[in-house]
Each structure stands twice: as C-alpha cells, then as structure tokens.
Design a protein around this motif. Structure first.
Motif, PDB file in Angstrom:
ATOM      1  N   PRO A   1      -8.935  38.466  -0.127  1.00  0.00           N
ATOM      2  CA  PRO A   1      -8.211  37.738   0.925  1.00  0.00           C
ATOM      3  C   PRO A   1      -8.614  36.269   0.974  1.00  0.00           C
ATOM      4  CG  PRO A   1      -9.911  39.163   1.861  1.00  0.00           C
ATOM      5  CD  PRO A   1      -9.822  39.506   0.414  1.00  0.00           C
ATOM      6  N   ALA A   2      -7.674  35.455   1.419  1.00  0.00           N
ATOM      7  CA  ALA A   2      -7.945  34.022   1.574  1.00  0.00           C
ATOM      8  C   ALA A   2      -8.978  33.817   2.676  1.00  0.00           C
ATOM      9  CB  ALA A   2      -6.653  33.284   1.907  1.00  0.00           C
TER      10      ALA A   2
ATOM     11  N   ARG B   1     -10.702  24.916   7.002  1.00  0.00           N
ATOM     12  CA  ARG B   1     -11.201  23.879   6.094  1.00  0.00           C
ATOM     13  C   ARG B   1     -11.330  24.425   4.679  1.00  0.00           C
ATOM     14  NH1 ARG B   1     -16.300  23.078   4.600  1.00  0.00           N
ATOM     15  NH2 ARG B   1     -17.031  24.446   6.269  1.00  0.00           N
ATOM     16  N   MET B   2     -11.842  25.660   4.548  1.00  0.00           N
ATOM     17  CA  MET B   2     -11.975  26.247   3.225  1.00  0.00           C
ATOM     18  C   MET B   2     -10.610  26.573   2.626  1.00  0.00           C
ATOM     19  SD  MET B   2     -15.072  26.166   2.311  1.00  0.00           S
ATOM     20  CE  MET B   2     -14.798  27.096   0.810  1.00  0.00           C
ATOM     21  N   ARG B   3      -9.646  26.949   3.467  1.00  0.00           N
ATOM     22  CA  ARG B   3      -8.303  27.220   2.943  1.00  0.00           C
ATOM     23  C   ARG B   3      -7.673  25.953   2.382  1.00  0.00           C
ATOM     24  NH1 ARG B   3      -7.217  30.564   7.443  1.00  0.00           N
ATOM     25  NH2 ARG B   3      -5.821  28.984   8.317  1.00  0.00           N
TER      26      ARG B   3
ATOM     27  N   ALA C   1      -9.526  25.392  -1.044  1.00  0.00           N
ATOM     28  CA  ALA C   1      -9.126  26.340  -2.094  1.00  0.00           C
ATOM     29  C   ALA C   1      -8.347  27.467  -1.428  1.00  0.00           C
ATOM     30  CB  ALA C   1     -10.349  26.884  -2.829  1.00  0.00           C
ATOM     31  N   PRO C   2      -7.014  27.375  -1.385  1.00  0.00           N
ATOM     32  CA  PRO C   2      -6.215  28.372  -0.662  1.00  0.00           C
ATOM     33  C   PRO C   2      -6.263  29.768  -1.271  1.00  0.00           C
ATOM     34  CG  PRO C   2      -4.802  26.838  -1.861  1.00  0.00           C
ATOM     35  CD  PRO C   2      -6.186  26.291  -1.943  1.00  0.00           C
TER      36      PRO C   2
ATOM     37  N   SER D   1     -15.558  27.409  -3.345  1.00  0.00           N
ATOM     38  CA  SER D   1     -14.787  28.568  -2.912  1.00  0.00           C
ATOM     39  C   SER D   1     -15.431  29.870  -3.374  1.00  0.00           C
ATOM     40  CB  SER D   1     -13.359  28.464  -3.456  1.00  0.00           C
ATOM     41  OG  SER D   1     -12.606  29.597  -3.110  1.00  0.00           O
ATOM     42  N   LEU D   2     -15.951  29.878  -4.599  1.00  0.00           N
ATOM     43  CA  LEU D   2     -16.557  31.091  -5.154  1.00  0.00           C
ATOM     44  C   LEU D   2     -17.784  31.513  -4.351  1.00  0.00           C
ATOM     45  CD1 LEU D   2     -16.118  32.999  -7.600  1.00  0.00           C
ATOM     46  CD2 LEU D   2     -17.737  31.586  -8.862  1.00  0.00           C
TER      47      LEU D   2
END
Length: 251
Positions: free
Chosen positions: A67-68, A73-75, A78-79, A218-219
């Motif tokens: 899931p996203a 801010r993180m979306r 990196a969505p 993101s990872l």
C-alpha cells in the motif's frame, strides 16, 4: 556529516540475503540482460497467481503491491511504495546451462520484507514453470538459504520440506556516520529517471541524486519504519556544494 532521521534509527535499516538455487530443466543460454529483466518476469508471474486465487495469495499482494504510504509528504516524495526485494547483481556474465545445472541467485529482502520470504520463494518457484525469460529456461527451485554478513549459508527451505520462519542473520545497511568523499557509481542495471512524468534521456547528476534519494527514502520508510528526511531538498542544500559536481558517462 551525520544524517539524523526524522523518526526511527539508522540501525533499523537492515535486510536479509536470501540465496535461491535454480535447477534448470531445459538447456538455456543465460545472458546477464535476462537478469536485468527478471523483475518484469516475476511481476507477470505474480499477476497470474493473483488472478487464479486472489484470496490465497494475500501476502503475495503485499509483496508486489504494497500500500501507498499514509503520510502525505511521503506520498508526494514517492507515490508508489517499492517492493522490498532487490537482486544482487554480480558482474555481467554469460553462461550456458544444461538440464541439471544449478544457478544461485542472491536477493536482499529489506526490513520487514523478510517476513514475506516464503511468498517470494513461492513466486520464484512459479516462475520456474514458465521459464526465466520469455517462457524459456524452465527450472525447479530446489533450495533457499540465508547468507550471513560473513558469507556463511544456512538452509531455510527445501522443495520437500515445509516452511518454518528462520532466525534471520541481518545485514545493517546504513552506517551511523557516512564520510563525504568522491565516489564512482557503476550502474549494472537499466536506470530510468522521470521528470514531470517524462523520461530524461541524459539526466545530470542532480537529477540522479534526487531520484536515488526518493527511492531509498521510500524503501526504508515503508519497510524499516525510518523517515530519513523532513525535506529532501533542504538536506541536499546543506551539502558542502549545493549542486553535485562531476561527470556522467553514458555508454
């Protein structure tokens, strides 16, 4: 320069190394570019399994389509949440494989991705029925081992034994103090960098640094619960030179 995460600790950025042993059933000429395209083959196999039995493969869906992030801010950064498995590429090579030959492949499973190891093993086993590349190179997955930081192997699964969650030896992926020094990056895999939704065919170093920062941030946010940056651009502007210097050589 010391990187201080917004939340979490750098010591929490870890992974396990999963070594899979592929025993080939057909003769196959393995080119290293086949391994570069392995992720696409894995995803095609995963979609097939999910279409056949979506209820049974819930953990497989978590592996391939996590899931996203809920944080806005993180979306923006990196969505799409990246999957936690990373193939450990060795130097480019060519190899002729005969039936019965065994090919070991190493994968890093980042953070909590290690708890999806059995789903990943199931997925690669299903890929063997189709073939490693474009329906060629059929294989049987015969064994999986955990590899510790010293290179020692411990078998965690065989084709004739049930799965039991092992005590994984962990790799710490991030040093608390990363020294600033000149480095050389060599890309063994294709790298596609997008800007405003369009590919950059000759990106400069600033594009490259931003793309790598987004990917890594993101990872580790999604799989290690570590938020590296409050604002990526602010962090880059704090570097001794606000514009990365150097040359990119494209071949």
């Amino acid at each position: 320069m010391v990187l201080r995460p917004v939340s979490g600790r750098l010591d929490d950025i870890d992974a396990v190394c999963l070594r899979l042993f592929l025993e080939f059933e057909d003769a196959f000429d393995l080119d290293w570019t086949h391994l570069l395209r392995l992720r696409r083959e894995v995803y095609q196999t995963g979609r097939m399994l999910l279409e056949m039995d979506p209820e049974r493969h819930d953990s497989l869906r978590q592996l391939l389509y996590p899931p996203a992030p809920t944080d806005t801010r993180m979306r923006r950064l990196a969505p799409v949440t990246p999957s936690p498995f990373v193939l450990q590429m060795r130097q480019p090579t060519w190899q002729h494989l005969e039936p019965g030959d065994v090919l070991p492949l190493d994968f890093l499973l980042i953070g909590r991705g290690r708890f999806l190891a059995h789903s990943f093993i199931t997925l690669v086993g299903a890929l063997g029925n189709r073939g490693l590349f474009h329906d060629h190179g059929r294989f049987a997955l015969v064994q999986a081992s955990a590899v510790d930081p010293d290179g020692r192997e411990t078998s965690v699964w065989r084709a004739d034994t049930p799965w039991r969650e092992p005590a994984w030896p962990l790799f710490r992926l991030w040093s608390a103090d990363v020294p600033l020094r000149p480095i050389t990056l060599e890309f063994l895999t294709p790298a596609r960098i997008l800007s405003r939704g369009k590919p950059l065919f000759r990106p400069d170093l600033r594009h490259l640094v931003m793309a790598m920062t987004r990917r890594v941030s993101s990872l580790v946010y999604s799989w290690c619960d570590v938020d590296l940056f409050d604002n990526v651009r602010d962090y880059l502007n704090e570097l001794p030179d606000t514009s990365p210097q150097g040359d990119l050589v494209w071949q």
